[in-house]
Design a protein around this motif. Structure first.
Motif, PDB file in Angstrom:
ATOM      1  N   PRO A   1      57.789  41.021 -23.049  1.00  0.00           N
ATOM      2  CA  PRO A   1      57.913  40.245 -24.188  1.00  0.00           C
ATOM      3  C   PRO A   1      56.623  39.981 -25.135  1.00  0.00           C
ATOM      4  CG  PRO A   1      58.661  38.616 -22.458  1.00  0.00           C
ATOM      5  CD  PRO A   1      57.874  39.944 -21.844  1.00  0.00           C
ATOM      6  N   PRO A   2      56.449  38.977 -26.016  1.00  0.00           N
ATOM      7  CA  PRO A   2      55.672  38.941 -26.455  1.00  0.00           C
ATOM      8  C   PRO A   2      54.693  37.691 -25.701  1.00  0.00           C
ATOM      9  CG  PRO A   2      56.987  39.351 -28.440  1.00  0.00           C
ATOM     10  CD  PRO A   2      57.906  38.906 -27.194  1.00  0.00           C
ATOM     11  N   PHE A   3      53.352  37.088 -25.261  1.00  0.00           N
ATOM     12  CA  PHE A   3      53.108  35.948 -24.582  1.00  0.00           C
ATOM     13  C   PHE A   3      53.687  35.198 -24.660  1.00  0.00           C
ATOM     14  CE2 PHE A   3      48.631  38.063 -26.045  1.00  0.00           C
ATOM     15  CZ  PHE A   3      48.423  38.868 -24.952  1.00  0.00           C
ATOM     16  N   ILE A   4      53.857  34.370 -25.587  1.00  0.00           N
ATOM     17  CA  ILE A   4      54.136  32.738 -25.742  1.00  0.00           C
ATOM     18  C   ILE A   4      55.437  32.864 -24.688  1.00  0.00           C
ATOM     19  CG2 ILE A   4      53.736  32.261 -27.803  1.00  0.00           C
ATOM     20  CD1 ILE A   4      56.255  32.491 -29.146  1.00  0.00           C
ATOM     21  N   TYR A   5      56.499  34.158 -24.656  1.00  0.00           N
ATOM     22  CA  TYR A   5      57.928  34.410 -24.373  1.00  0.00           C
ATOM     23  C   TYR A   5      57.478  34.320 -22.679  1.00  0.00           C
ATOM     24  CZ  TYR A   5      59.366  34.124 -28.813  1.00  0.00           C
ATOM     25  OH  TYR A   5      60.038  33.871 -30.277  1.00  0.00           O
ATOM     26  N   LEU A   6      56.309  34.779 -22.168  1.00  0.00           N
ATOM     27  CA  LEU A   6      56.627  35.188 -21.266  1.00  0.00           C
ATOM     28  C   LEU A   6      57.132  34.563 -19.868  1.00  0.00           C
ATOM     29  CD1 LEU A   6      53.155  37.083 -20.882  1.00  0.00           C
ATOM     30  CD2 LEU A   6      55.136  37.900 -20.256  1.00  0.00           C
ATOM     31  N   GLN A   7      56.347  32.802 -19.710  1.00  0.00           N
ATOM     32  CA  GLN A   7      56.991  32.304 -19.149  1.00  0.00           C
ATOM     33  C   GLN A   7      58.573  31.791 -18.885  1.00  0.00           C
ATOM     34  OE1 GLN A   7      53.593  28.612 -19.417  1.00  0.00           O
ATOM     35  NE2 GLN A   7      54.357  28.795 -16.314  1.00  0.00           N
TER      36      GLN A   7
ATOM     37  N   ALA B   1      52.684  41.757 -20.097  1.00  0.00           N
ATOM     38  CA  ALA B   1      52.048  41.585 -21.649  1.00  0.00           C
ATOM     39  C   ALA B   1      51.455  42.709 -22.119  1.00  0.00           C
ATOM     40  CB  ALA B   1      50.156  40.967 -21.614  1.00  0.00           C
ATOM     41  N   GLN B   2      51.830  42.624 -23.298  1.00  0.00           N
ATOM     42  CA  GLN B   2      51.270  44.077 -24.005  1.00  0.00           C
ATOM     43  C   GLN B   2      50.564  44.164 -24.775  1.00  0.00           C
ATOM     44  OE1 GLN B   2      53.912  43.022 -28.001  1.00  0.00           O
ATOM     45  NE2 GLN B   2      55.718  42.231 -26.180  1.00  0.00           N
ATOM     46  N   ASP B   3      49.440  43.131 -23.968  1.00  0.00           N
ATOM     47  CA  ASP B   3      47.670  43.392 -24.586  1.00  0.00           C
ATOM     48  C   ASP B   3      46.754  41.701 -23.849  1.00  0.00           C
ATOM     49  OD1 ASP B   3      45.690  44.786 -24.960  1.00  0.00           O
ATOM     50  OD2 ASP B   3      45.831  43.110 -27.155  1.00  0.00           O
TER      51      ASP B   3
ATOM     52  N   GLY C   1      42.889  32.692 -30.631  1.00  0.00           N
ATOM     53  CA  GLY C   1      43.767  33.992 -30.907  1.00  0.00           C
ATOM     54  C   GLY C   1      44.028  34.638 -29.671  1.00  0.00           C
ATOM     55  N   GLU C   2      43.240  34.599 -28.480  1.00  0.00           N
ATOM     56  CA  GLU C   2      43.012  35.801 -27.841  1.00  0.00           C
ATOM     57  C   GLU C   2      43.971  35.240 -26.221  1.00  0.00           C
ATOM     58  OE1 GLU C   2      40.945  39.397 -27.915  1.00  0.00           O
ATOM     59  OE2 GLU C   2      42.052  38.527 -29.408  1.00  0.00           O
TER      60      GLU C   2
ATOM     61  N   ASN D   1      51.420  34.340 -13.149  1.00  0.00           N
ATOM     62  CA  ASN D   1      51.961  35.145 -12.318  1.00  0.00           C
ATOM     63  C   ASN D   1      52.437  36.055 -12.819  1.00  0.00           C
ATOM     64  OD1 ASN D   1      51.027  33.889  -9.599  1.00  0.00           O
ATOM     65  ND2 ASN D   1      52.489  32.599 -10.106  1.00  0.00           N
ATOM     66  N   VAL D   2      51.758  36.925 -13.866  1.00  0.00           N
ATOM     67  CA  VAL D   2      52.431  38.179 -14.675  1.00  0.00           C
ATOM     68  C   VAL D   2      51.746  39.450 -13.524  1.00  0.00           C
ATOM     69  CG1 VAL D   2      51.732  39.260 -16.852  1.00  0.00           C
ATOM     70  CG2 VAL D   2      52.664  36.530 -16.878  1.00  0.00           C
TER      71      VAL D   2
END
Ligand code: PGA
Length: 257
Positions: A44-50, A65-67, A78-79, A89-90
């Motif tokens: 998913p997009p970064f902000i939803y990972l947790q 992550a996607q990138d 922004g990075e 822990n991703v």
């Protein structure tokens, strides 16, 4: 035996509530499957990972992550970096997706640097390669793929085959509804495996999962997976709907290599 990976690339989609709903349902429905050697991964997009990770915590579902950034920390507005992903822990990250290459001018060397950053942080890179439509038409598919692999792997130190995934995604098949035929995909997967055997090691060629991506759907996944060198899918559109994603997982559990 290589595991079968069913990796969903959500790109820039879904709200937080939609993510919660998807993962809550997936967590429930996945209980009915005997996953064996099938690995479900969602990016998913970064902000939803947790949030997603908290829901999927005690299941086989892994987050990607996607990138990532080429850098660790610092003034890079922004990075998001590999050490940051590690700190939550991703376990996986896509690198070198064709949309990053096209809209953010990423080149193979950066993809290799990013893959190495992930490996240094104990995260498995899902390294994407793939030719454009005009390159295929000009008969350049093999040379494009081999050049991408060389430039990417040139940036990487000792390769642990258990910590790398490659995804072959013909650019002309992504989001277009045009899937490479299983035969076309298999041909390229075989070329990638031969390149790994020659340039990295036989172990790498035997163990690294090579995923196919580009308009994978519930109705074409089985035939793709039945190809000798296709070890799973990197799936965009069809991974956004729980029914389609469950159907892809279901297909994967029925195929054993
Ligand atoms: P698609 O996307 O399945 O929607 O074609 C695949 C990808 O871009 O990874």
């Amino acid at each position: 035996m290589r595991r079968i990976i069913v990796a969903g690339n959500w790109k820039m989609n879904k709200t937080n509530q939609e993510v919660t709903d998807f993962f809550t349902q997936l967590k429930e429905e996945i209980k009915s499957l005997n996953l064996n050697n099938v690995s479900p991964i969602i990016a998913p997009p970064f902000i939803y990972l947790q949030n997603a990770q908290q829901i999927a915590n005690d299941t086989e579902i892994k987050l990607s992550a996607q990138d990532i950034s080429e850098h660790d920390f610092g003034a890079y507005t922004g990075e998001v970096s590999a050490p940051m992903l590690k700190s939550i822990n991703v376990e996986y990250s896509i690198v070198g997706h064709s949309e990053r290459r096209e809209y953010h001018n990423e080149i193979d060397m950066q993809v290799g640097i990013k893959a190495q950053k992930l490996i240094d942080n104990g995260i498995t890179p899902i390294i994407c390669v793939g030719e454009k439509e005009n390159e295929r038409e000009m008969g350049m598919t093999e040379s494009v793929i081999l050049s991408q692999l060389k430039l990417i792997f040139d940036e990487m130190k000792a390769v642990d085959p258990t910590k790398i995934i490659i995804a072959y995604e013909p650019v002309w098949a992504i989001g277009t509804g045009k899937t490479a035929t299983p035969h076309m995909a298999q041909e390229v997967h075989k070329i990638i495996r031969q390149w790994l055997a020659k340039n990295i090691s036989n172990e790498a060629a035997n163990q690294i999962p090579i995923l196919y991506g580009g308009s994978v759907k519930p109705d074409n996944f089985e035939e793709l997976l039945s190809q000798k060198d296709i070890d799973g899918g990197l799936i965009g559109g069809a991974s956004l709907k729980i029914d389609d994603y469950m159907s892809l997982l279901n297909t994967a559990t029925k195929i054993s290599k």
